[in-house]
Scaffold this motif. Structure first.
Motif, PDB file in Angstrom:
ATOM      1  N   ALA A  21       0.764  -1.242   0.000  1.00  0.00           N
ATOM      2  CA  ALA A  21       0.000   0.000   0.000  1.00  0.00           C
ATOM      3  C   ALA A  21       0.797   1.295   0.000  1.00  0.00           C
ATOM      4  O   ALA A  21       0.300   2.311  -0.454  1.00  0.00           O
ATOM      5  N   ARG A  22       2.012   1.316   0.540  1.00  0.00           N
ATOM      6  CA  ARG A  22       2.620   2.617   0.784  1.00  0.00           C
ATOM      7  C   ARG A  22       3.655   3.018  -0.257  1.00  0.00           C
ATOM      8  O   ARG A  22       3.866   4.188  -0.527  1.00  0.00           O
ATOM      9  N   GLY A  23       4.346   2.016  -0.814  1.00  0.00           N
ATOM     10  CA  GLY A  23       5.154   2.299  -1.996  1.00  0.00           C
ATOM     11  C   GLY A  23       6.597   2.726  -1.794  1.00  0.00           C
ATOM     12  O   GLY A  23       7.294   2.953  -2.768  1.00  0.00           O
TER      13      GLY A  23
ATOM     14  N   ALA B   3      -5.070   3.497   1.835  1.00  0.00           N
ATOM     15  CA  ALA B   3      -5.162   3.100   0.429  1.00  0.00           C
ATOM     16  C   ALA B   3      -6.573   2.671   0.067  1.00  0.00           C
ATOM     17  O   ALA B   3      -6.872   2.463  -1.109  1.00  0.00           O
ATOM     18  N   GLY B   4      -7.455   2.564   1.067  1.00  0.00           N
ATOM     19  CA  GLY B   4      -8.854   2.322   0.746  1.00  0.00           C
ATOM     20  C   GLY B   4      -9.477   1.086   1.354  1.00  0.00           C
ATOM     21  O   GLY B   4     -10.639   0.786   1.086  1.00  0.00           O
TER      22      GLY B   4
ATOM     23  N   SER C 287     -12.088  -4.224   8.563  1.00  0.00           N
ATOM     24  CA  SER C 287     -11.740  -5.644   8.730  1.00  0.00           C
ATOM     25  C   SER C 287     -10.507  -6.010   7.913  1.00  0.00           C
ATOM     26  O   SER C 287      -9.660  -6.773   8.366  1.00  0.00           O
ATOM     27  N   GLN C 288     -10.413  -5.457   6.706  1.00  0.00           N
ATOM     28  CA  GLN C 288      -9.220  -5.727   5.883  1.00  0.00           C
ATOM     29  C   GLN C 288      -7.976  -5.145   6.542  1.00  0.00           C
ATOM     30  O   GLN C 288      -6.895  -5.734   6.482  1.00  0.00           O
TER      31      GLN C 288
ATOM     32  N   GLU D 270      -7.830  -6.417  -3.351  1.00  0.00           N
ATOM     33  CA  GLU D 270      -8.935  -6.271  -2.394  1.00  0.00           C
ATOM     34  C   GLU D 270      -9.055  -4.814  -1.941  1.00  0.00           C
ATOM     35  O   GLU D 270     -10.160  -4.273  -1.821  1.00  0.00           O
ATOM     36  N   ILE D 271      -7.914  -4.191  -1.681  1.00  0.00           N
ATOM     37  CA  ILE D 271      -7.904  -2.811  -1.195  1.00  0.00           C
ATOM     38  C   ILE D 271      -8.402  -1.869  -2.295  1.00  0.00           C
ATOM     39  O   ILE D 271      -9.218  -0.972  -2.053  1.00  0.00           O
ATOM     40  N   GLN D 272      -7.902  -2.080  -3.493  1.00  0.00           N
ATOM     41  CA  GLN D 272      -8.317  -1.188  -4.582  1.00  0.00           C
ATOM     42  C   GLN D 272      -9.799  -1.303  -4.897  1.00  0.00           C
ATOM     43  O   GLN D 272     -10.454  -0.318  -5.227  1.00  0.00           O
TER      44      GLN D 272
END
Lengths: 587, 138
Positions: free
Chosen positions: A232-234, A274-275, A279-280, A472-474
């Protein structure tokens, strides 16, 4: 439990003064009283049906921010499966649902720790000293992107980025300036540094020694969580395998030499930013945690020992009830996973201790002052969730880095919660709330489902390679955006209650554009003044350690930074030895 | 003859890792029927401009949240001019102070879409710009 009938009209004469209704009007007969929960609930549901026939509710389905359906009403029926001793227990005892310390904020408030850093080491040093004077109790260093990605300020990739989102650190010289007149034996310092965490920790140890503080007295945290960088952070540098080795080297070195240091801050914050859903956030963070524990166990370390130095970092988002439940669920689930899957028995290694930051992505550029209220609600959720430390965002951060004034308001928000709200006077005050306990169990269930799925895939490293958590996040991020655009979700000032504003004249923090040039000049001068032969030798020693997996890289790095080898030089050697990570683009 | 689909490069220049916005916009543009090429992180202005020319893109959407927007926009626009590709529309978003926008527009940036902008506004704007651009070219 039996509920007795209620009689408000104690004196029959009350009804004659004209203000109170007639005799017996408030008397609830035995027939009306709720004597049986199930029966009572049935009666309530019938009543609701009648109300709904007249006036429907605003939505057909109510959900949490993360999409968990919410009932109209929660009662003891919803937590029938909950066993107090098994699932909640007592603060400071397994499974730590109610907190990691027995007395929580009655003994000591959380650490108020504002993440800060910009421009040069000298300017950041001034900001830290201002924050400490304002009553802040710990430091949190933000590094600029070149530092986070292992480039010196004179590297071509650093152009335009030096000193922008944090402070530029090229060598020990900058680090000495950064902590000038700040006693490292007395403050605890958190450093948001991941891929090159070992180098910055080496510098911190070296500065400590110069101040006369031995490594064993240093306390603080390095983020050091590479997996969430891929997710997520890059700000990754090296591929997963050597990155995991760097991390376990740090675990091993600190267990022996820097015992008070939190060697990793396993971070859900950026996953949420990141969205992801709540729960995720819990699921992917704890799955990352399990991957680190497994890697360290494989490297021969004892989870009962290094497990005590693991810390976590979560987001505090807008949905108050869900967030409070999230923190409690994370604590319970981590304790259970460490105990049951990792065989850990040492209580301190079962406790999930965490830092919280309010959700940057919820800050609006529109009507930015509203963000003060958002931050207050989010901060309150983290306190009700039992956080160990907290960063509150400043209201202007959707526009630029925060000014001194806006940072001040953010810090005062924490102080108001701590000193005025009263919520700190009793431990885990929302426990036993039917909805909070239901949500806590539901988030734990959903997170465990993800964790098991990731385990089936072969663990988090494999899942990341497949792009699974990223996807999943996107998907969640895109769903959220669509929900805002369809007005299904209201963001005050953005898609409802908008006003015309002219933000052109706002007072914003500006980083002096000459920072990059000055930093480059200082770096050049520093390189001319050091013993370059010695630097070359020490860098070769780092290379040799990198090639031999049986060696710990930390001692060679400490030796290198002490003779002013730069971060870029050390990371350059490691880039040659380890290679660089290439992003798996998921869209 | 059916009109060619709008082709957009969505780019992340520099070291900034915040890609939520870029990816959400990329998906929204794609769902609106455009062809979207997302570059991934850590791109240089050179690689972004090269991709845009090679792909015969109509536009480049640049996402920057690190405060380095002046540097990257000016580099990208300079390179487009050097390669005689200044007809490629440049727009962007991220954490960009309102006070900086006039200077970016003077440079040649078509529009800046800040936090909270509906993707439909961005889509409508881009469709209109490409229509005008193509009308000029034909």
């Amino acid at each position: 439990m039996k509920y007795s009938s209620v009689n408000f009209a104690s004196d029959p004469d009350d009804s004659e003064d004209g203000r109170l209704p007639g005799k017996g009007r408030f008397r609830v007969s035995e027939k009306e009283a709720c004597r049986d929960l199930r029966e009572g609930k049935k009666g309530y549901d019938e009543k609701v049906a009648k109300v709904l026939a007249r006036q429907p509710e605003m939505k057909e389905v109510f959900t949490t921010g993360g999409g968990i359906p919410l009932e109209r009403l929660y009662t003891p029926l919803d937590i029938g499966g909950l066993d107090y001793c098994r699932d909640l227990g007592f603060p400071g005892s397994y499974p730590y649902t109610r907190g990691v310390q027995p007395t929580m904020y009655r003994g000591r408030f959380w650490t108020m720790r504002q993440y800060a850093g910009f421009a040069t080491a000298a300017e950041s040093n001034a900001r830290y000293r201002y924050l400490l004077e304002q009553g802040q109790t710990g430091l949190s260093v933000a590094f600029d992107l070149p530092t986070q990605i292992g480039y010196d300020s004179d590297h071509p990739m650093a152009r335009g980025e030096v000193g922008k989102v944090g402070v530029a650190i090229d060598s020990l010289a900058d680090m000495e300036t950064l902590f000038r007149e700040i006693p490292l034996g007395k403050v605890s310092t958190s450093m948001t540094i991941n891929a090159p965490a070992a180098v910055l920790l080496a510098m911190y140890i070296a500065v400590g020694e110069k101040q006369g503080v031995p490594p064993s007295e240093l306390s603080g945290t390095i983020q050091n969580d590479i997996l969430k960088e891929y997710i997520a952070r890059g700000t990754y540098i090296f591929p997963p395998k050597p990155s995991m080795r760097l991390i376990t080297d740090i675990f091993g070195f600190c267990s022996d030499n820097v015992p008070k240091w939190n060697t990793i801050s396993i971070s859900g914050y950026h996953i949420r930013e990141a969205g992801s859903t709540a729960s995720q956030e819990v699921a992917f963070t704890l799955a990352d945690g399990l991957a680190y524990v497994q890697a360290a166990v494989n490297a021969g370390l004892d989870p009962n020992v290094f497990g005590q130095r693991l810390s976590f970092f979560f987001n505090a988002h807008n949905d108050f009830l869900e967030e409070v439940a999230k923190f409690r669920a994370a604590r319970r689930l981590w304790a259970r996973l460490m105990k049951e899957r990792m065989g850990v028995s040492e209580p301190k290694a079962l406790m999930l201790r965490f830092h919280t930051q309010t959700a940057g992505s919820t800050l609006t550029a529109q009507q930015p002052e509203n963000n003060i209220v958002r931050v207050a609600i989010q901060a309150l959720a983290s306190v009700m969730g039992g956080t160990q430390s907290l960063h509150t965002n400043s209201f202007d951060e959707a526009l630029a880095l925060p000014t001194e004034k806006s940072v001040g308001i953010a810090l005062k928000t924490q102080q108001i919660i701590a000193y005025e709200s009263g919520v700190t006077s009793t431990v885990d005050p929302l426990a036993g709330s039917y909805v909070i306990e239901s949500l806590t169990s539901e988030i734990e269930r959903q997170a465990l489902e993800y964790i098991d799925k990731i385990e089936e895939m072969g663990g988090m490293l494999v899942a990341i390679e497949k792009g699974y958590p990223q996807q999943e996040i996107q998907d969640a991020a895109y769903q959220y955006q669509k929900a805002v655009e369809s007005d299904e979700r209201v963001v005050v000032g953005v898609n409802r209650f908008q006003i015309d504003e002219d933000g052109g004249g706002r007072e914003l923090l500006r980083v002096d554009p000459s920072v990059g040039e000055n930093q480059e000049k200082a770096l050049k001068a520093m390189k001319q003044g050091r013993d370059n032969v010695l630097v070359g030798n020490r860098l070769e020693a780092v290379r040799a350690a990198a090639r031999d997996e049986n060696l710990n890289l930390m001692p060679a790095m400490i030796d290198a930074v002490k003779v002013y080898a730069t971060e870029g030089e050390i990371c350059g050697v490691l880039r040659e030895e380890f290679g660089e990570y290439r992003e798996n683009i998921v869209l | 003859m059916s009109e060619r689909r709008i082709r957009v490069i969505v780019a992340k220049p520099g070291l900034d890792g915040h890609d939520r916005g870029a990816k959400v916009v990329a998906r929204a543009l794609r769902d609106a029927g455009m062809e979207v090429i997302y570059t991934g992180l850590r791109q240089t202005p050179e690689s972004i401009v090269e991709t845009a020319i090679q792909e015969d893109a109509d536009a480049i959407g640049v996402s920057i949240l690190s405060g380095a927007h002046e540097h990257y926009f000016s580099e990208i626009i300079k390179l487009l001019k050097e390669k005689s590709a200044e007809d490629i529309i440049v727009f962007g978003g991220g954490v960009i102070p309102e006070g900086d926008i006039p200077r970016l527009k003077e440079m040649g940036v078509g529009a800046i879409f800040g936090p909270g902008t509906s993707t439909s506004i961005c889509i409508e704007w881009l469709e209109e710009e490409v229509r005008e651009k193509r009308a000029k070219e034909s």
